[in-house]
Each structure stands twice: as structure tokens, then as C-alpha cells.
Design a protein around this motif. Structure first.
Motif, PDB file in Angstrom:
ATOM      1  N   PHE A 168       6.904   3.416  -5.107  1.00 53.26           N
ATOM      2  CA  PHE A 168       7.405   4.664  -5.696  1.00 53.26           C
ATOM      3  C   PHE A 168       8.888   4.541  -5.964  1.00 53.26           C
ATOM      4  CE2 PHE A 168       7.797   6.197  -1.099  1.00 53.26           C
ATOM      5  CZ  PHE A 168       9.191   6.335  -1.087  1.00 53.26           C
ATOM      6  N   ALA A 169       9.377   5.386  -6.877  1.00 54.43           N
ATOM      7  CA  ALA A 169      10.808   5.415  -7.172  1.00 54.43           C
ATOM      8  C   ALA A 169      11.205   6.862  -7.385  1.00 54.43           C
ATOM      9  CB  ALA A 169      11.115   4.594  -8.420  1.00 54.43           C
ATOM     10  N   PHE A 170      12.413   7.172  -7.026  1.00 56.09           N
ATOM     11  CA  PHE A 170      12.957   8.471  -7.431  1.00 56.09           C
ATOM     12  C   PHE A 170      14.443   8.348  -7.716  1.00 56.09           C
ATOM     13  CE2 PHE A 170      12.895   8.675  -2.731  1.00 56.09           C
ATOM     14  CZ  PHE A 170      14.187   9.078  -2.419  1.00 56.09           C
ATOM     15  N   GLY A 171      14.950   9.271  -8.510  1.00 51.70           N
ATOM     16  CA  GLY A 171      16.356   9.253  -8.876  1.00 51.70           C
ATOM     17  C   GLY A 171      16.857  10.673  -9.025  1.00 51.70           C
ATOM     18  N   MET A 172      18.092  10.876  -8.637  1.00 55.16           N
ATOM     19  CA  MET A 172      18.630  12.240  -8.777  1.00 55.16           C
ATOM     20  C   MET A 172      20.117  12.201  -9.063  1.00 55.16           C
ATOM     21  SD  MET A 172      18.702  13.277  -4.806  1.00 55.16           S
ATOM     22  CE  MET A 172      17.349  12.181  -4.458  1.00 55.16           C
ATOM     23  N   GLY A 173      20.640  13.306  -9.561  1.00 53.96           N
ATOM     24  CA  GLY A 173      22.074  13.410  -9.815  1.00 53.96           C
ATOM     25  C   GLY A 173      22.767  13.945  -8.577  1.00 53.96           C
ATOM     26  N   ILE A 174      23.760  13.180  -8.094  1.00 55.31           N
ATOM     27  CA  ILE A 174      24.477  13.631  -6.895  1.00 55.31           C
ATOM     28  C   ILE A 174      25.376  14.817  -7.225  1.00 55.31           C
ATOM     29  CG2 ILE A 174      26.052  12.935  -5.055  1.00 55.31           C
ATOM     30  CD1 ILE A 174      25.178  10.169  -5.294  1.00 55.31           C
ATOM     31  N   ASP A 175      25.903  14.820  -8.451  1.00 60.10           N
ATOM     32  CA  ASP A 175      26.757  15.934  -8.871  1.00 60.10           C
ATOM     33  C   ASP A 175      25.969  17.243  -8.806  1.00 60.10           C
ATOM     34  OD1 ASP A 175      28.932  14.098 -10.657  1.00 60.10           O
ATOM     35  OD2 ASP A 175      26.859  13.407 -10.625  1.00 60.10           O
ATOM     36  N   ARG A 176      24.716  17.141  -9.272  1.00 59.72           N
ATOM     37  CA  ARG A 176      23.866  18.303  -9.301  1.00 59.72           C
ATOM     38  C   ARG A 176      23.554  18.801  -7.886  1.00 59.72           C
ATOM     39  NH1 ARG A 176      20.699  20.249 -13.613  1.00 59.72           N
ATOM     40  NH2 ARG A 176      19.459  21.882 -12.663  1.00 59.72           N
ATOM     41  N   ASP A 180       0.810  -1.222   0.000  1.00 61.81           N
ATOM     42  CA  ASP A 180       0.000   0.000   0.000  1.00 61.81           C
ATOM     43  C   ASP A 180       0.842   1.271   0.000  1.00 61.81           C
ATOM     44  OD1 ASP A 180       1.066  -0.362   2.435  1.00 61.81           O
ATOM     45  OD2 ASP A 180      -0.831  -0.621   3.512  1.00 61.81           O
ATOM     46  N   VAL A 181       1.846   1.303  -0.843  1.00 55.26           N
ATOM     47  CA  VAL A 181       2.668   2.516  -0.937  1.00 55.26           C
ATOM     48  C   VAL A 181       1.895   3.548  -1.751  1.00 55.26           C
ATOM     49  CG1 VAL A 181       4.857   3.477  -1.721  1.00 55.26           C
ATOM     50  CG2 VAL A 181       4.774   1.132  -0.858  1.00 55.26           C
ATOM     51  N   SER A 182       1.845   4.788  -1.246  1.00 55.98           N
ATOM     52  CA  SER A 182       1.039   5.802  -1.926  1.00 55.98           C
ATOM     53  C   SER A 182       1.887   6.997  -2.367  1.00 55.98           C
ATOM     54  CB  SER A 182      -0.062   6.296  -0.995  1.00 55.98           C
ATOM     55  OG  SER A 182       0.535   7.075   0.029  1.00 55.98           O
ATOM     56  N   LYS A 208       5.772  11.748  -1.524  1.00 56.95           N
ATOM     57  CA  LYS A 208       5.901  13.177  -1.285  1.00 56.95           C
ATOM     58  C   LYS A 208       6.550  13.437   0.077  1.00 56.95           C
ATOM     59  CE  LYS A 208       3.485  17.310  -2.509  1.00 56.95           C
ATOM     60  NZ  LYS A 208       2.759  18.192  -1.618  1.00 56.95           N
ATOM     61  N   GLY A 209       6.066  12.733   1.097  1.00 57.28           N
ATOM     62  CA  GLY A 209       6.606  12.911   2.445  1.00 57.28           C
ATOM     63  C   GLY A 209       8.074  12.526   2.506  1.00 57.28           C
ATOM     64  N   THR A 210       8.419  11.429   1.860  1.00 59.90           N
ATOM     65  CA  THR A 210       9.810  10.961   1.872  1.00 59.90           C
ATOM     66  C   THR A 210      10.732  11.989   1.225  1.00 59.90           C
ATOM     67  OG1 THR A 210       9.019   8.689   1.679  1.00 59.90           O
ATOM     68  CG2 THR A 210      11.338   9.075   1.164  1.00 59.90           C
ATOM     69  N   LEU A 211      10.307  12.501   0.064  1.00 59.38           N
ATOM     70  CA  LEU A 211      11.172  13.434  -0.653  1.00 59.38           C
ATOM     71  C   LEU A 211      11.276  14.786   0.051  1.00 59.38           C
ATOM     72  CD1 LEU A 211      10.415  12.542  -4.338  1.00 59.38           C
ATOM     73  CD2 LEU A 211      12.639  12.522  -3.204  1.00 59.38           C
ATOM     74  N   GLU A 212      10.175  15.247   0.616  1.00 61.80           N
ATOM     75  CA  GLU A 212      10.244  16.521   1.341  1.00 61.80           C
ATOM     76  C   GLU A 212      11.205  16.402   2.520  1.00 61.80           C
ATOM     77  OE1 GLU A 212       5.932  18.470   0.133  1.00 61.80           O
ATOM     78  OE2 GLU A 212       6.155  17.451   2.074  1.00 61.80           O
ATOM     79  N   TYR A 213      11.048  15.321   3.269  1.00 61.98           N
ATOM     80  CA  TYR A 213      11.940  15.108   4.415  1.00 61.98           C
ATOM     81  C   TYR A 213      13.387  14.999   3.936  1.00 61.98           C
ATOM     82  CZ  TYR A 213      14.279  12.886   8.347  1.00 61.98           C
ATOM     83  OH  TYR A 213      15.150  12.602   9.354  1.00 61.98           O
ATOM     84  N   PHE A 214      13.592  14.237   2.858  1.00 61.61           N
ATOM     85  CA  PHE A 214      14.946  14.030   2.346  1.00 61.61           C
ATOM     86  C   PHE A 214      15.616  15.356   1.970  1.00 61.61           C
ATOM     87  CE2 PHE A 214      17.836  13.417  -1.262  1.00 61.61           C
ATOM     88  CZ  PHE A 214      18.772  12.576  -0.676  1.00 61.61           C
ATOM     89  N   PHE A 215      14.910  16.183   1.198  1.00 70.63           N
ATOM     90  CA  PHE A 215      15.544  17.424   0.747  1.00 70.63           C
ATOM     91  C   PHE A 215      15.694  18.441   1.879  1.00 70.63           C
ATOM     92  CE2 PHE A 215      14.392  15.837  -3.524  1.00 70.63           C
ATOM     93  CZ  PHE A 215      15.690  15.780  -4.001  1.00 70.63           C
ATOM     94  N   GLN A 216      14.783  18.396   2.852  1.00 65.67           N
ATOM     95  CA  GLN A 216      14.971  19.291   3.989  1.00 65.67           C
ATOM     96  C   GLN A 216      16.178  18.870   4.825  1.00 65.67           C
ATOM     97  OE1 GLN A 216      11.018  19.299   5.575  1.00 65.67           O
ATOM     98  NE2 GLN A 216      10.318  20.805   4.070  1.00 65.67           N
ATOM     99  N   GLU A 217      16.413  17.579   4.930  1.00 66.46           N
ATOM    100  CA  GLU A 217      17.609  17.099   5.630  1.00 66.46           C
ATOM    101  C   GLU A 217      18.876  17.483   4.873  1.00 66.46           C
ATOM    102  OE1 GLU A 217      18.242  14.969   8.605  1.00 66.46           O
ATOM    103  OE2 GLU A 217      16.432  16.141   8.949  1.00 66.46           O
ATOM    104  N   MET A 218      18.816  17.371   3.546  1.00 63.71           N
ATOM    105  CA  MET A 218      20.010  17.617   2.739  1.00 63.71           C
ATOM    106  C   MET A 218      20.299  19.106   2.562  1.00 63.71           C
ATOM    107  SD  MET A 218      21.260  14.660   2.036  1.00 63.71           S
ATOM    108  CE  MET A 218      22.537  15.048   0.843  1.00 63.71           C
ATOM    109  N   LEU A 219      19.239  19.894   2.346  1.00 63.20           N
ATOM    110  CA  LEU A 219      19.452  21.293   1.941  1.00 63.20           C
ATOM    111  C   LEU A 219      19.006  22.307   2.995  1.00 63.20           C
ATOM    112  CD1 LEU A 219      18.150  20.911  -1.739  1.00 63.20           C
ATOM    113  CD2 LEU A 219      20.533  21.002  -1.022  1.00 63.20           C
ATOM    114  N   GLY A 220      18.435  21.863   4.082  1.00 65.86           N
ATOM    115  CA  GLY A 220      18.001  22.797   5.130  1.00 65.86           C
ATOM    116  C   GLY A 220      16.503  22.698   5.371  1.00 65.86           C
ATOM    117  N   ALA A 221      16.126  22.952   6.637  1.00 64.14           N
ATOM    118  CA  ALA A 221      14.736  22.724   7.067  1.00 64.14           C
ATOM    119  C   ALA A 221      13.725  23.614   6.339  1.00 64.14           C
ATOM    120  CB  ALA A 221      14.629  22.929   8.575  1.00 64.14           C
ATOM    121  N   GLN A 222      14.163  24.773   5.817  1.00 63.25           N
ATOM    122  CA  GLN A 222      13.199  25.678   5.171  1.00 63.25           C
ATOM    123  C   GLN A 222      12.998  25.333   3.698  1.00 63.25           C
ATOM    124  OE1 GLN A 222      16.251  26.568   5.973  1.00 63.25           O
ATOM    125  NE2 GLN A 222      16.084  27.358   8.055  1.00 63.25           N
ATOM    126  N   THR A 223      13.722  24.326   3.209  1.00 60.04           N
ATOM    127  CA  THR A 223      13.676  24.025   1.776  1.00 60.04           C
ATOM    128  C   THR A 223      12.259  23.697   1.308  1.00 60.04           C
ATOM    129  OG1 THR A 223      15.885  23.118   1.983  1.00 60.04           O
ATOM    130  CG2 THR A 223      14.681  22.557  -0.023  1.00 60.04           C
TER     131      THR A 223
END
Ligand code: PHE
Length: 338
Positions: free
Chosen positions: A305-313, A218-220, A225-240
């Protein structure tokens, strides 16, 4: 015999004082104390000394032997310290030493490790796959038809045997789903990807991606959305701020591109595209099920769900790097800044 021994000692000590190197000292030792040395030869004569004289001669013999042995040792120390002193003449030992510089991890390695740590806290585990891939793992199983532009010879590095250098880490999704024994599947797959891109400030033909896949009953989209928001806030800052833009990938449906809002000082905030994502297309589960010959990934029962990103970027955004080529040139003037 006593006078003979006295003479030997005086003569020996005199000879010793004129020795100038270690080789000379060694021949001296052999000449006096060696198996056929003078002291040893005299000692052999002890046999013929009358018994009443033996204690006195024996004592003298020991005295001579000890004196010479000790003097040889002292001489050796003297020669060695003279040599040491000579080797540092002209060197000012009071000058401060040269500091040794210590190395550090490459910025890409650091970002990759941080991304992995963040995702591990959410229950994802590392997965791996080969960089030389089959068309099946890179394209066919990912619902990418033969006439898709990504498969074009102008875009992909093919090997003579038909295999290719993977164009994305999404191939690890396929490899993982082919081999797991149970659900859920929750993987992070970092690694190199290859494309026939013209190399410029924002493109390399070998770059680094990070892929994630989560499959269960039952992955939705809300999980994504929640995973990615949390991920980018951890990586780039809480206000991201994170934005999902509808997009198309053959292997996800619906698909999105993810933008993050960047507020550089003194500049107007702007949205930057940073990753691709979506809900795993049932056609992918279909292909996996056919390949496996079982129902673990039955498209009617599982979602993912799946996501992919460039680490260089990600590194460029995080450190305001303007040219991606800096990341692979190994210029310490650049790398030393991190
Ligand atoms: N593989 C895609 C790319 O390289 C990114 C992606 C990964 C998109 C996973 C959706 C899901 O562009």
C-alpha cells in the motif's frame, strides 16, 4: 650611591603620581626599570661599590626596584578602573536587563517530525529522493501515461534537459523499490513537491508532502486502513474519524481519498480531504521488476500500500490556519503563536 637611590625613588614616585594614562605609565616603566632605565644603570654600578658597602647598597637597590614595580602595578589598576567607571557613566546599571527571545521550530517542521515519529513506531524508516526527477521516476514507473494531465507542461515544471521538479513524493517509492535488496519495504518519504499551481489561500507552487510505502508478500487493504486510522488519531486526536472515498490514482488500485472529520467549536462537523492512498498497482511492480531485472517485486507475489499527504494541509487543519501562505512568509507575529 645610597642617597642617589633614595633620590631616584622619591623622584620616581612623584613622577608616577602625575601620570594620566597607560601609555604614559609604560614609558615611565621603561625609563626606570627598562634595560637602559635609571635603576638598571645604577645596578650596573654595583661592580665598583666597595665590598663592605655592597650588602647595604644591594638591599637598597632591591627596595627601590620593588617599590617602583609595586607602585606601577597599583597605578595601572587605578587607571583601568577609572576607565571602566568612565565607560558606564550615564548608564543606570540597576535597570532590568532586556530579555532575549528564544527561537523555535517552524510549525511545519514540528508536524513533519511528529508524523515521522508516529510512523517510525509502526516500523517505517526514512527514505529520500531528489527533487529534480526524471519522467521515469515521477510518472512512467508509476503507471502514469504520457497523456496524463499531471504531465502537461501547464502543470509541471520541466527543465530544458527533460527532467522535472517532482510533482509528488511518490517518485521516492520508485527509487526505493529500484534499490532495495530485500522485503519488506516500509518507508516514510517527506519532502517538497512542485506544481504549476496558481498561488492562493490553499495553493502554493512548492509544498510539502509525506509519502509512505509498504510492500511485502501479504500486505492488505486492512493494513492500509488500520495504519491510516492509527496515524490520523495520533496526529489529530483519538476521536478523529477517518473515511475512505473511492478515487483514482494511476499507481494504486483500488485507490481512495481519505477524509477526516473535523469538529470545530460552534460549527457543524465537516469532512476534509487530507490524503490519497491505495494498494500499489501491479503495473508499478511490473515496471520496477523490468528495471531491476529480478523477481523481488514479482507482481504475482507481492502486494503493497501507499499513501501521500500534504503536510502544509495537515498544519492548516491542526492549527486552524486559513491561508497557506502564512506558512512561508516567516512573519514572527504568525510563527510566534505556535
Ligand atoms: N501522489 C499522490 C498525490 O500527490 C498521493 C498518493 C500517494 C496517492 C500515494 C496514492 C498513493 O496526489
Amino acid at each position: 650611591m645610597l642617597t642617589q637611590l633614595d633620590l631616584l625613588q622619591t623622584e620616581g614616585l612623584a613622577a608616577l603620581s602625575s601620570i594620566i594614562d597607560e601609555a604614559g605609565l609604560e614609558s615611565f616603566r621603561v625609563a626606570y626599570l627598562g634595560k637602559k632605565g635609571s635603576v638598571t644603570t645604577i645596578a650596573a654600578g654595583m661592580r665598583d661599590v666597595p665590598p663592605d658597602l655592597k650588602p647595604a647598597v644591594g638591599a637598597k637597590l632591591n627596595e627601590v626596584r620593588t617599590t617602583l614595580t609595586v607602585s606601577i602595578e597599583e597605578k595601572l589598576l587605578g587607571l583601568q578602573s577609572a576607565k571602566d567607571a568612565e565607560s558606564v557613566t550615564g548608564i543606570d546599571v540597576t535597570l532590568p536587563g532586556r530579555p532575549s527571545t528564544s527561537g523555535a521550530l517552524h510549525p511545519l517542521t514540528r508536524i513533519r517530525d511528529r508524523a515521522i515519529q508516529t510512523l517510525r513506531r509502526m516500523g517505517f524508516a526514512l527514505a529520500d529522493g531528489p527533487e529534480i526527477e526524471t519522467e521515469w521516476h515521477c510518472f512512467d514507473a508509476l503507471n502514469t501515461p504520457a497523456d496524463h494531465p499531471a504531465r502537461n507542461e501547464k502543470d509541471t515544471f520541466y527543465l530544458p534537459d527533460g527532467r522535472l521538479l517532482r510533482t509528488h513524493t511518490s517518485s521516492v517509492q520508485v527509487r526505493t523499490m529500484e534499490s532495495v535488496k530485500s522485503l519488506p519495504v516500509r518507508i516514510i518519504a517527506p519532502g517538497a513537491a512542485y506544481r504549476r499551481d496558481e498561488i492562493d489561500a490553499t495553493h502554493l507552487s512548492v509544498f510539502n508532502q509525506l509519502e509512505c510505502l509498504y510492500v511485502d508478500r501479504d500486505v492488505s487493504l486492512a493494513d492500509l486502513k488500520g495504519t491510516l486510522e492509527y496515524f490520523f488519531q495520533e496526529m489529530l486526536g483519538a476521536q478523529t474519524q477517518v473515511r475512505f472515498r473511492p478515487h483514482f490514482f494511476p499507481f494504486t488500485e483500488p485507490s481512495f481519498e481519505i477524509d477526516v472529520k473535523l469538529e470545530a467549536k460552534g460549527q457543524e462537523a465537516r469532512w476534509i480531504e487530507i490524503a490519497g492512498c491505495g494498494m500499489v498497482d501491479p503495473a508499478v511492480f511490473q515496471a520496477i521488476s523490468q528495471q531491476r531485472g529480478d523477481a523481488l517485486f514479482n507482481p504475482d507475489e507481492v502486494t503493497g500500500f501507499a499513501f501521500g499527504m500534504g503536510i502544509d494541509r495537515l498544519a492548516m487543519i491542526l492549527h486552524s490556519i486559513t491561508d497557506i501562505r502564512h506558512l512561508i512568509e516567516n512573519d514572527v507575529r504568525f510563527l510566534g503563536q505556535f
